[in-house]
Design an enzyme around this catalytic site. Structure first.
Site, PDB file in Angstrom:
ATOM      1  N   ASP A 259       0.851  -1.182   0.000  1.00  0.00           N
ATOM      2  CA  ASP A 259       0.000   0.000   0.000  1.00  0.00           C
ATOM      3  C   ASP A 259       0.892   1.241   0.000  1.00  0.00           C
ATOM      4  O   ASP A 259       0.987   1.972   0.988  1.00  0.00           O
ATOM      5  CB  ASP A 259      -0.910  -0.017   1.232  1.00  0.00           C
TER       6      ASP A 259
ATOM      7  N   GLU B 214      -6.219   5.123  -9.188  1.00  0.00           N
ATOM      8  CA  GLU B 214      -7.531   5.604  -8.753  1.00  0.00           C
ATOM      9  C   GLU B 214      -8.126   6.670  -9.672  1.00  0.00           C
ATOM     10  O   GLU B 214      -7.424   7.579 -10.137  1.00  0.00           O
ATOM     11  CB  GLU B 214      -7.423   6.165  -7.330  1.00  0.00           C
TER      12      GLU B 214
ATOM     13  N   LYS C  73      -9.136   1.890  -9.519  1.00  0.00           N
ATOM     14  CA  LYS C  73      -9.730   2.068  -8.189  1.00  0.00           C
ATOM     15  C   LYS C  73     -10.877   3.070  -8.261  1.00  0.00           C
ATOM     16  O   LYS C  73     -10.725   4.176  -8.795  1.00  0.00           O
ATOM     17  CB  LYS C  73      -8.687   2.562  -7.186  1.00  0.00           C
TER      18      LYS C  73
ATOM     19  N   THR D 134     -12.873   0.688  -3.672  1.00  0.00           N
ATOM     20  CA  THR D 134     -12.236   1.131  -2.447  1.00  0.00           C
ATOM     21  C   THR D 134     -13.200   1.930  -1.569  1.00  0.00           C
ATOM     22  O   THR D 134     -14.365   2.108  -1.926  1.00  0.00           O
ATOM     23  CB  THR D 134     -10.977   1.950  -2.781  1.00  0.00           C
TER      24      THR D 134
ATOM     25  N   PHE E 194     -12.093  -1.750   4.309  1.00  0.00           N
ATOM     26  CA  PHE E 194     -11.183  -1.082   5.228  1.00  0.00           C
ATOM     27  C   PHE E 194     -11.317  -1.649   6.644  1.00  0.00           C
ATOM     28  O   PHE E 194     -12.405  -2.030   7.066  1.00  0.00           O
ATOM     29  CB  PHE E 194     -11.451   0.424   5.234  1.00  0.00           C
TER      30      PHE E 194
END
Length: 318
Positions: A22, A96, A132, A156, A178
């Site tokens: 990440d 993203e 993303k 996400t 998450f």
């Protein structure tokens, strides 16, 4: 006689879950050798300040074109960062879509196609890429369209069970539920600190999603994300994938403690549930105060960093 090397927790974890970095930090990616890597506007903003990416920043500015040169420069820089990461990993990089498009299906699809086209210009196919997208209803619909075109997606900012169900029903390639931000919310709203990692509300959320997917035969990959400590990571050992920040990867690499599977498929299989649909999604997600607040907050925070990146590029374009 040589002393045999001790296997680290990170090595043991790799035997149970695919490890994803990440970060956009090239040095960290090279050190920990993950299968995949993920980026977001916050990580791209950090990358823009690293000397290793300075040539890519200049190239993105020099080649920017179209009606919105600033937007194009940001997209080009994101793709350049992704390209550098792909030199070091065997799998995919997640790039993203602008969080400000989170409630616009058509605009999200268009931006995703643009990112895929820029990667293609660099000789990178969609087999190395995940787009993303925030797991709003509109984002999930965009992902469903993109998946049918062969552009795979990583959904996400996923906090609620409703988001996870809708993503699976849409045929999304991968979701990033998450963990740490769920715990943050519970502690901030007066919740007690979990007695064990297994009691952590973020860990319980991912466990529920993973079990649901396995029991109903969904192919969507579950990638636990947003970890605050190694206890959360290890509690989800056995999850399809785990995306972990460099500081936690380092802590796992420094430990030689055992790793016990946290998620185990018990083999139970159930018939497909009744489709959730938009009304069901919106109601169930709305009923989860944590999820509604954290999704909105996440979109706002990514937007803040996107604007900072744009401001950085805008100065150079003037």
């Amino acid at each position: 006689m040589s002393t045999p090397s001790v296997t680290s927790q990170l090595d043991r974890l790799r035997q149970l879950s695919t490890i994803v970095a990440d970060t956009g930090d090239i040095e960290a990616i090279a050190r920990f050798a993950p299968m995949d890597a993920t980026t977001n506007p916050s990580l791209l903003l950090k990358a823009a300040g690293l000397p290793a990416y300075a040539p890519h920043l200049r190239a993105a500015l020099a080649n920017a074109c179209g009606e919105d040169r600033l937007q194009d420069a940001c997209d080009r820089f994101a793709v350049a960062v992704g390209g550098e990461i792909l030199r070091l990993i065997p799998g995919r990089v997640s790039t993203e879509v602008d969080a400000r498009l989170s409630f616009d299906t058509d605009a999200t699809v268009a931006r995703a196609r643009r990112l895929a086209a820029l990667y293609a210009e660099s000789g990178i196919g969609t087999d190395r890429l995940l787009i993303k997208i925030a797991a709003t209803w509109e984002g999930i619909r965009a992902a469903a369209l993109l998946e049918r075109e062969g552009i795979h997606c990583n959904l996400t900012l996923l906090f609620s069970f409703a988001q996870a169900v809708a993503c699976a029903e849409a045929g999304v390639f991968l979701i990033s539920p998450f963990v740490g931000r769920i715990l943050d919310w519970h502690l901030a709203t007066g919740g007690e600190k979990p007695a064990t990692p297994q009691d952590d509300p973020g860990v319980r959320s991912v466990t529920r999603i993973w079990n649901h997917y396995k029991r109903h035969g969904y192919a969507t990959v579950v990638m636990g994300a947003s970890f605050r400590n190694t206890g959360q990571v290890l509690a989800l050992a056995g999850c399809d994938r785990l995306t972990i920040a460099p500081e936690l990867l380092d802590a796992l690499a420094q430990s030689d403690a055992e790793v016990t599977p946290g998620l185990v498929d018990d083999g139970e299989r159930l018939d497909p549930p009744h489709p959730l649909g938009e009304p069901g999604f919106r109601w169930q997600h709305n009923e989860d105060a944590m999820a509604t607040e954290k999704l909105a907050e996440g979109i706002r925070k990514f937007t803040v960093d996107q604007r900072k990146l744009e401001a950085l590029l805008a100065k150079a374009l003037d």
